[in-house]
Scaffold this active site. Structure first.
Site, mmCIF file in Angstrom:
data_model
loop_
_atom_site.group_PDB
_atom_site.id
_atom_site.type_symbol
_atom_site.label_atom_id
_atom_site.label_comp_id
_atom_site.label_asym_id
_atom_site.label_seq_id
_atom_site.Cartn_x
_atom_site.Cartn_y
_atom_site.Cartn_z
ATOM 1 C CG MET A 85 76.861 35.778 -89.183
ATOM 2 S SD MET A 85 77.848 34.396 -88.584
ATOM 3 C CE MET A 85 76.560 33.293 -88.051
ATOM 4 C CB CYS A 86 79.946 42.107 -87.750
ATOM 5 S SG CYS A 86 78.618 42.945 -88.591
ATOM 6 C CG MET A 121 76.508 45.025 -90.998
ATOM 7 S SD MET A 121 74.716 45.214 -91.222
ATOM 8 C CE MET A 121 74.128 44.971 -89.568
ATOM 9 C CD GLU A 122 81.287 47.503 -88.852
ATOM 10 O OE1 GLU A 122 81.811 46.443 -88.471
ATOM 11 O OE2 GLU A 122 80.764 47.626 -89.982
ATOM 12 C CG ASP A 136 68.594 56.393 -71.590
ATOM 13 O OD1 ASP A 136 67.711 55.889 -70.852
ATOM 14 O OD2 ASP A 136 69.711 56.737 -71.168
#
Length: 168
Positions: A85-86, A121-122, A136
């Site tokens: 929803m962004c 959100m970013e 990683d």
């Protein structure tokens, strides 16, 4: 239909759910553009020997922090593709800061935009991806004799601050 995101009396309502309970993207079309900044932070807990290798830039895969910085920035720019929803927003700046402690790496990501919706959100996406990249890059060094990662944890991911100001 009311717009809870623009209604100051509905601050606790879920903005991405309509009256019938269905998920929706918030309509920001009528909102004025503003300058916005959000900062998020988090950490990855690691073995002291792994942290030492990061600090000395002696890991087998290369420069952990430089790679994590690029991953964080890429994630910020592509948040709209992974969070349903962004909105796709114009990113005007991304800054990253690492603190290498004895038992962890802390990451803070700041995101700036000029637009009709925020960028928290970013910032969160940048932090989580940046920390995933650290994992990683060092996972082989973190593995114990049984192939497990007993002390490796991404933790305390949070929004630190949000700012909004009217444009001149």
């Amino acid at each position: 239909m009311s717009d809870p995101e623009n209604d100051p009396n509905n601050e606790r309502d879920l903005t991405h759910v309509d009256e019938s309970g269905e998920a929706r993207m918030v309509d920001v079309g009528a909102k004025p553009a503003t300058a916005r900044r959000a900062v998020a932070a988090g950490e990855i807990n690691l073995n002291e020997s792994t942290v030492k290798a990061i600090r000395e830039n002696s890991t087998k895969k290369g420069d952990v922090l430089a790679t994590a910085r690029v991953g964080a920035i890429q994630a910020v720019k592509h948040t709209w593709e992974t969070i349903p929803m962004c909105h796709q927003i114009p990113i005007t700046n991304v800054d990253t800061g690492f603190e290498v402690r004895d038992d962890r790496v802390e990451l803070e990501v700041g995101v700036e935009t000029t637009g009709k919706t925020g960028c928290e959100m970013e910032a969160l996406e940048g932090v989580t991806t940046g920390l995933n990249v650290v994992w990683d890059m060092v996972k082989a060094a973190e593995k114990d004799s049984e192939g497990q990662y007993p002390g490796t944890r991404i933790a305390d991911v949070r929004v630190v601050s949000k700012e909004k100001r009217e444009l001149d």
